[in-house]
Design a protein around this motif. Structure first.
Motif, short mmCIF file in Angstrom:
data_model
loop_
_atom_site.label_atom_id
_atom_site.label_comp_id
_atom_site.label_asym_id
_atom_site.label_seq_id
_atom_site.Cartn_x
_atom_site.Cartn_y
_atom_site.Cartn_z
N ILE A 5 7.35 2.31 -4.86
CA ILE A 5 6.31 2.07 -3.87
C ILE A 5 6.36 0.62 -3.41
CG2 ILE A 5 3.84 2.13 -3.40
CD1 ILE A 5 3.73 4.15 -5.82
N GLU A 6 6.68 0.42 -2.15
CA GLU A 6 6.70 -0.93 -1.60
C GLU A 6 5.35 -1.23 -0.98
OE1 GLU A 6 9.95 -1.94 1.10
OE2 GLU A 6 11.01 -0.24 0.21
N THR A 7 4.98 -2.49 -1.03
CA THR A 7 3.75 -2.89 -0.37
C THR A 7 4.03 -3.05 1.13
OG1 THR A 7 3.14 -4.09 -2.34
CG2 THR A 7 1.87 -4.56 -0.37
N ARG A 9 1.80 -3.54 4.30
CA ARG A 9 0.46 -3.70 4.84
C ARG A 9 0.41 -3.20 6.28
NH1 ARG A 9 -2.28 -6.43 1.10
NH2 ARG A 9 -1.07 -7.69 -0.33
N VAL A 102 -10.79 2.75 0.74
CA VAL A 102 -9.77 3.59 0.10
C VAL A 102 -8.58 3.83 1.04
CG1 VAL A 102 -11.24 4.64 -1.64
CG2 VAL A 102 -11.13 5.66 0.63
N THR A 103 -8.47 3.02 2.07
CA THR A 103 -7.28 3.04 2.93
C THR A 103 -6.56 1.69 2.75
OG1 THR A 103 -8.21 1.93 4.84
CG2 THR A 103 -8.65 4.29 4.65
N PRO A 104 -5.38 1.55 3.30
CA PRO A 104 -4.70 0.26 3.19
C PRO A 104 -5.32 -0.86 4.05
CG PRO A 104 -3.11 2.03 3.55
CD PRO A 104 -4.47 2.60 3.82
N LEU B 69 0.53 2.72 -11.36
CA LEU B 69 -0.11 1.51 -10.81
C LEU B 69 -1.58 1.46 -11.18
CD1 LEU B 69 1.36 1.90 -7.23
CD2 LEU B 69 2.07 0.16 -8.87
N ARG B 75 -4.00 -2.75 -5.63
CA ARG B 75 -4.72 -2.04 -4.58
C ARG B 75 -3.83 -1.70 -3.37
NH1 ARG B 75 -7.18 -3.07 0.17
NH2 ARG B 75 -8.77 -1.54 0.69
N ALA B 76 -3.12 -2.71 -2.87
CA ALA B 76 -2.35 -2.51 -1.64
C ALA B 76 -1.33 -1.38 -1.80
CB ALA B 76 -1.66 -3.81 -1.24
N LYS B 77 -0.70 -1.31 -2.96
CA LYS B 77 0.31 -0.26 -3.17
C LYS B 77 -0.36 1.10 -3.35
CE LYS B 77 4.31 -2.62 -5.02
NZ LYS B 77 4.37 -3.74 -5.96
N ARG B 79 -3.19 2.22 -2.34
CA ARG B 79 -3.82 2.77 -1.14
C ARG B 79 -2.82 3.47 -0.22
NH1 ARG B 79 -7.45 3.33 -3.54
NH2 ARG B 79 -9.16 1.89 -3.95
N GLN B 80 -1.55 3.14 -0.35
CA GLN B 80 -0.55 3.77 0.51
C GLN B 80 -0.17 5.17 0.04
OE1 GLN B 80 2.70 0.85 1.84
NE2 GLN B 80 1.78 -0.10 0.08
#
Lengths: 255, 245
Positions: A5-7, A9, A102-104, B69, B75-77, B79-80
């Motif tokens: 999982i990549e961040t 944004r 709860v979203t990005p 995670l 959080r950022a990861k 949430r995706q």
């Protein structure tokens, strides 16, 4: 498993979509438009009629040098400190922020979208008020236009930073308005909103000139006259932006 | 499905609100691609448990892992890859169904097409209707669609079909079955036994903040020596499961 999982944004499109959505929310809520668009005109008309048209300095009248800077500061302080936080507090209370959490989408996205839309509305209202000031009351443009615009942008940023701080700490929409009003009147009172700072006791007047409201009025007035703006006033406004944004970011709560 | 890494791990979760213990040492594991039903009476701790898994609430003690995670730290990861339908949430009231779907899709790099989302929850005809004008059931269906907007690998649905009419309820079940076919891991908070029996691989029975039973739906029934899940629930908790409508 987590390595896969990549961040990523949300990108520019998400920011733009959120800003558009906020703008639609505002445009469809006619009552919400009254403050940012109607208020500047109202404050201008009630203040401008009292101002004399004798030239004070640099070909500028009392209207230009005293009334307009005060009107502009009152308008951006009202919108930034009272109006904007109440919207954000409503979003928090109704659960809109909770759902976004709860979203990005990030807190910064939400705050920036609110401020952008608020600035657009305020700009409309202020443009209308300035047009009326020029056409009906014979107001003159600032002697140093670029300086005035720069000071105005900085003052506006300072007021929004204060507002975001209010929004971050207020638990309910009502308390956001209450805290905003107290802050607005406190800053305004020592900043010359009620009949000029010279009527205040000397230490209070001095102190009020250092706070964002007084600093904004004085700096705008100087720019209108074409005089140099005092660095202390710019410092006050700049520090307000930094502190307000930092506090708002640190204390931001989704619910 | 044994041997695969759990998609969700919750270990020894505790949560207290003032003097009330809401969740008391709850541990749950959900295998990747499995559907877990969380059953319990009102106040059993279901919502608090799933909100801790979703990262909305900080556990007083215990640990949560979603696809390896931490939902609060990463959080950022998270949430995706995690889609959440909340029981208590509201959307921008003056925006239409289509606008809200567009907004929530924009948050994700490879979102599900808007048309597909509308079809999944049966809101195609309401696309131009503002959120505030939707019925309660329609608002709930939209909320489910938004939880699926980012093609999540894990979905938490709090009260999937509570308040929906029978037709909408069956449609949501089909949607869950479709997600299951796509190997999405699902946590389903439910009041409806029929729903749990049909959709869930495992059931966690919560009572007074604790997991009193964790088994397959059939396993729960036979363990309780009951005829069906309804009876098993009563046997295992000593309570009737009210259907909150």
């Amino acid at each position: 498993m987590s390595t896969a999982i990549e961040t990523r944004r949300p990108g520019a499109r998400a920011w733009l979509t959120l800003i558009q959505c906020e703008a639609k929310m505002v445009a469809r809520d006619t009552a919400g438009l009254i403050v940012p668009i109607g208020l500047p005109l109202l404050i201008l008309v009630t203040s401008a009629t009292a101002a004399g048209d004798q030239v004070v300095a640099g070909g500028r009248t009392a209207l230009d040098l005293f009334v307009l800077p005060l009107v502009l500061t009152m308008v951006i302080a009202t919108i930034g400190i009272i109006n904007m936080p109440s919207f954000l507090a409503y979003y928090r209370r109704s659960g809109i922020l909770r759902r976004l959490s709860v979203t990005p989408a990030s807190p910064v996205m939400v705050l920036v979208a609110q401020v952008v839309v608020s600035v657009l509305q305020a700009a409309l209202g202020i443009a209308a008020a300035l047009a009326v000031a020029g056409l009906l009351f014979g107001a003159n443009p600032p002697a140093a236009l670029g300086r005035a615009l720069g000071v105005f942008a900085l003052a506006m940023a300072a007021m929004y930073a204060l507002g975001m701080m209010v929004a971050a700490v207020a638990p309910t929409p009502n308390s956001a308005v209450a805290i905003g009003l107290v802050l607005f009147f406190a800053l305004g009172a020592v900043g010359g909103m009620f009949g000029g700072r010279q009527a205040l006791p000397e230490p209070v007047a001095e102190f009020g000139g250092w706070l964002p409201f007084g600093a904004a009025v004085d700096a705008l007035s100087a720019a209108w006259a074409g005089a140099a703006v005092e660095p202390a006033q710019l410092l006050s406004l700049g520090a307000t932006v930094v502190v307000g944004a930092a506090v708002a970011g640190l204390l931001f709560r989704w619910e | 499905m044994s041997g695969t890494t759990p998609a969700i791990i919750a270990e020894n979760l505790h949560k207290r609100y003032g003097g009330t213990v809401a969740v008391d040492d709850v541990s749950l594991h959900v295998e990747a691609g499995a559907v877990l039903g969380v059953l319990g009476t009102n106040g059993a701790g279901k919502t608090t448990t799933v909100e801790m898994i979703a990262g909305l609430r900080r556990p007083d003690r215990g640990r949560v892992g979603v696809l390896g995670l931490d939902p609060r730290r990463d959080r950022a990861k998270v949430r995706q890859v995690l889609g959440v339908q909340l029981q208590q949430a509201y959307l921008h009231g003056a925006l239409t169904v289509a606008e809200l779907i567009g907004l929530y899709r924009s948050f994700y790099p490879a979102p599900r097409p808007a048309e597909e989302l509308l079809e999944l929850v049966g809101l195609g005809e309401q696309r131009a209707v503002r959120f505030e004008k939707l019925s309660g059931g329609q608002q709930q269906r939209l909320s489910i669609a938004l939880a699926l907007a980012g093609r999540p690998r894990v979905v938490i649905l709090d009260e999937l079909t509570t308040g929906l009419d029978p037709r909408a309820r069956r449609q949501m079940w089909k949607t869950i079955e479709r997600l299951r076919d796509e190997d999405v891991t699902i946590v389903l908070v439910s009041h409806a036994m029929e729903e749990v029996e049909r959709l869930c691989d495992h059931v966690a029975l919560l009572d007074a903040g604790r997991v009193v039973a964790f088994d397959t739906p059939a396993g729960l029934v036979s363990r309780a020596g009951a005829e069906n899940l309804d009876e098993a629930f009563v046997a295992l908790t000593g309570k009737e499961l009210e259907e909150a409508q």
